[in-house]
Design an enzyme around this catalytic site. Sequence first.
Site, PDB file in Angstrom:
ATOM      1  N   TYR A 264       5.550  -4.710  65.081  1.00  0.00           N
ATOM      2  CA  TYR A 264       6.020  -4.293  64.082  1.00  0.00           C
ATOM      3  C   TYR A 264       6.272  -5.426  62.890  1.00  0.00           C
ATOM      4  CZ  TYR A 264       9.478  -2.797  60.161  1.00  0.00           C
ATOM      5  OH  TYR A 264      10.082  -2.449  58.974  1.00  0.00           O
TER       6      TYR A 264
ATOM      7  N   LYS B 160       4.200  -6.355  59.428  1.00  0.00           N
ATOM      8  CA  LYS B 160       5.445  -6.461  57.881  1.00  0.00           C
ATOM      9  C   LYS B 160       4.933  -8.439  57.658  1.00  0.00           C
ATOM     10  CE  LYS B 160       6.018  -3.642  57.520  1.00  0.00           C
ATOM     11  NZ  LYS B 160       5.774  -2.485  56.547  1.00  0.00           N
TER      12      LYS B 160
END
Length: 327
Positions: free
Chosen positions: A189, A193
């Site tokens: 993740y 990002k």
Amino acid sequence: MPYDTNTTATELVPDYAPFIKEKTILVTGVSPGSLGGFYVQSIAKAKPACLILAGRSASKLEQCAREIHAESSETIIKTLEIDLSSLESVRKAADQVNGWEDVPSIDVLVNNAGIMAVEYQLSVDGFESHFATNHLGPFLFTNLIMKKVLKSTSPRVVIVTSDGHRLSPIRFYDYNFDGGKTYNKWVGYGQSKTANMLMALSLAKKLGVKYGLQAYSLHPGAIMTNLSLHLDWNVDMESLLSVYRQLGEKEGWDDQGFTLKTIDRGTATHVYASFDSSLKANNGAYLIDSHIADPMVDIVKPWATNALEAEKLWVLSEQLVGQEFPY
């Protein structure tokens, strides 16, 4: 009075109403109860000319469209099915947008869709799912419809990232986590990002001076939405803190948890990033709590704001999607 972490989208929309009115705005990740859904409902009150709602579920898009139309009948509402984890779906959706003669330009593109901390899996194209859905799909979609964006008199691209970028830089030689062997869902993740922030930097650099494009990334805050329904925080919080401890970050020893925002507070920075005129002097900036992030206060990792990293990612992304965008 400056905006802060408590500012809401509901409060900001009247402030920016003159900049929202008559605009054409395309938003991905629109569904009931989501940040994207609340954002489009909020700005609809300021009478944009056209709202394009994009997402995976046709039924959820139609539900959001009906709710907006009930309150804002003057705004044209279009829906667009797109699965950002599939490059074929992205290309099909982009072709559809480019073929709409009644939408000659797009003033604001908000790349809001994303996934968070899912178990290891590869996209249909063979990429780790966070990297595919949160970065490669939006990268390709944005560039494929860029000609329509640049036809706006004030073109802008907004990318929803997260302070979770602190969890990982771009793993240039292992973005797929060695077939899952080196995978941690929070690191996956975090990498995606970081990619969101670097993409905004690249767009600002490549298209800002020559074409007037503004591009920003933003952290909406910690908000309980559908994005995290699959998580068991009794287990997953410890795995998240473990990554922070490995990085030597203070959050690794913080057992207080997150300070949660309401969805109204969470979408305030969406509105700010989309319409604030004073941001132009800081093209490419990362935003938080409706202001430009201060690296000394807001904890911004240099790997997510580095021009060289941004260019390396752009080149890698072009290779992975199989298409160059030589701006």
